[in-house]
Motif scaffolding. Structure first.
Motif, PDB file in Angstrom:
ATOM      1  N   ALA A  23       0.827  -1.210   0.000  1.00 62.68           N
ATOM      2  CA  ALA A  23       0.000   0.000   0.000  1.00 62.68           C
ATOM      3  C   ALA A  23       0.859   1.257   0.000  1.00 62.68           C
ATOM      4  O   ALA A  23       0.423   2.315  -0.488  1.00 62.68           O
ATOM      5  CB  ALA A  23      -0.929   0.000   1.210  1.00 62.68           C
ATOM      6  N   ALA A  24       2.077   1.154   0.539  1.00 58.40           N
ATOM      7  CA  ALA A  24       2.982   2.307   0.588  1.00 58.40           C
ATOM      8  C   ALA A  24       3.803   2.467  -0.691  1.00 58.40           C
ATOM      9  O   ALA A  24       4.639   3.369  -0.777  1.00 58.40           O
ATOM     10  CB  ALA A  24       3.917   2.179   1.783  1.00 58.40           C
ATOM     11  N   GLY A  25       3.588   1.594  -1.662  1.00 57.77           N
ATOM     12  CA  GLY A  25       4.256   1.753  -2.946  1.00 57.77           C
ATOM     13  C   GLY A  25       5.501   0.923  -3.156  1.00 57.77           C
ATOM     14  O   GLY A  25       6.278   1.193  -4.074  1.00 57.77           O
ATOM     15  N   TYR A  26       5.709  -0.093  -2.336  1.00 58.56           N
ATOM     16  CA  TYR A  26       6.887  -0.939  -2.477  1.00 58.56           C
ATOM     17  C   TYR A  26       6.627  -2.113  -3.419  1.00 58.56           C
ATOM     18  O   TYR A  26       5.499  -2.603  -3.534  1.00 58.56           O
ATOM     19  CB  TYR A  26       7.298  -1.517  -1.115  1.00 58.56           C
ATOM     20  CG  TYR A  26       7.991  -0.544  -0.202  1.00 58.56           C
ATOM     21  CD1 TYR A  26       9.379  -0.505  -0.122  1.00 58.56           C
ATOM     22  CD2 TYR A  26       7.256   0.320   0.597  1.00 58.56           C
ATOM     23  CE1 TYR A  26      10.018   0.382   0.730  1.00 58.56           C
ATOM     24  CE2 TYR A  26       7.890   1.222   1.451  1.00 58.56           C
ATOM     25  CZ  TYR A  26       9.263   1.238   1.510  1.00 58.56           C
ATOM     26  OH  TYR A  26       9.895   2.118   2.349  1.00 58.56           O
ATOM     27  N   ARG A  27       7.678  -2.560  -4.063  1.00 60.29           N
ATOM     28  CA  ARG A  27       7.692  -3.873  -4.698  1.00 60.29           C
ATOM     29  C   ARG A  27       8.066  -4.839  -3.586  1.00 60.29           C
ATOM     30  O   ARG A  27       9.112  -4.671  -2.941  1.00 60.29           O
ATOM     31  CB  ARG A  27       8.712  -3.900  -5.829  1.00 60.29           C
ATOM     32  CG  ARG A  27       8.978  -5.273  -6.431  1.00 60.29           C
ATOM     33  CD  ARG A  27       9.932  -5.176  -7.629  1.00 60.29           C
ATOM     34  NE  ARG A  27      10.496  -6.463  -7.968  1.00 60.29           N
ATOM     35  CZ  ARG A  27       9.861  -7.406  -8.661  1.00 60.29           C
ATOM     36  NH1 ARG A  27       8.623  -7.173  -9.069  1.00 60.29           N
ATOM     37  NH2 ARG A  27      10.443  -8.555  -8.932  1.00 60.29           N
TER      38      ARG A  27
END
Length: 245
Positions: A23-27
């Motif tokens: 949700a925080a934009g990590y792979r």
């Protein structure tokens, strides 16, 4: 897009950490014992037994920006009728350290030098307040001592990160007593907020998190006071961190 590698992702806190990172934009890459992670918050997953040497080709083509050492066992849990140090089997002590310390150390020692070379990176070791000397009692010796050793590893790596240049941080994280298979349904806290807090701590500047010990968004600290540690005198007081938001 930054890449995070999380261990112990198929259940409990690990599952929620993966969802929060996603949700925080990590792979998000995952490693665990299960044949499948059982959820869709991962971009890639590999079966890994941390009791054995980790394969050299584990995500070898990936640049790991964040390493979250979440995998762990609690074999001498007194809530399950077995915890007194005088009843502890050496096999359970050995197995606890194989996963909680040696498995964690394998990955930390693999990725910390690469982060130093890139001048950026975060390493989180999921620990416990039970891993502080002042909280020791007559039970759970295997679990407590493995977490104490992890905390010591964090401090050692933090010295190397502090001497290097760039945004480098390693810290211990206590999620509190949360409702998971390990924590049992009797735990007072849900795992979702604990996972979200861990991810928020990744946003803190390295000089505010490197070498620290957090419980949630507050700094738990390394202070040691108690009946057998420091004689109940001296020692520092936990300091508050400066979490984002």
């Amino acid at each position: 897009m930054p890449t995070a590698l999380v261990t112990g992702v198929s259940r409990g806190l690990g599952t929620h950490i993966c969802h929060s990172l996603k949700a925080a934009g990590y792979r998000v890459l995952g490693a665990g014992l299960a044949s499948s992670p059982g959820h869709g918050a991962l971009d890639d997953y590999q079966v890994v037994d941390l009791r054995k040497p980790v394969a050299a080709d584990l995500f070898a083509s990936e640049d790991i920006d964040v390493l979250v050492n979440n995998a762990g066992v609690y074999l001498d849990d007194p809530r399950r009728g077995y915890g007194d140090v005088l009843s502890l089997s050496i096999d359970d002590l050995r197995d606890t350290f194989e996963v909680n310390l040696f498995g964690t150390a394998q990955l930390v020692l693999r990725y910390a030098p690469r982060m130093i070379a890139r001048s950026s990176g975060r390493i989180v070791c999921v620990s416990s307040g039970m891993g502080r000397l002042q909280d020791a009692d007559g039970a759970s010796f295997a679990y407590r001592s493995s977490k104490l050793a992890i905390n010591s590893l964090v401090l050692s790596i933090a010295h190397h990160f502090g001497e290097a240049t760039g945004e480098l941080s390693v810290f211990s994280y206590c999620p509190r007593w949360i409702r998971t298979d390990m924590g049992t349904e009797s735990a007072p806290h849900a795992p979702e907020p604990a996972a979200a807090d861990l991810v928020r701590l990744l946003e803190i500047p390295a000089n505010q998190s490197n070498g620290r010990f957090f419980r949630g968004l507050r700094e738990l600290g390394w202070d040691t006071q108690g009946p057998f540690v420091g004689g109940g005198r001296g020692g520092g007081h936990p300091q508050r961190a400066n979490p984002p938001g």
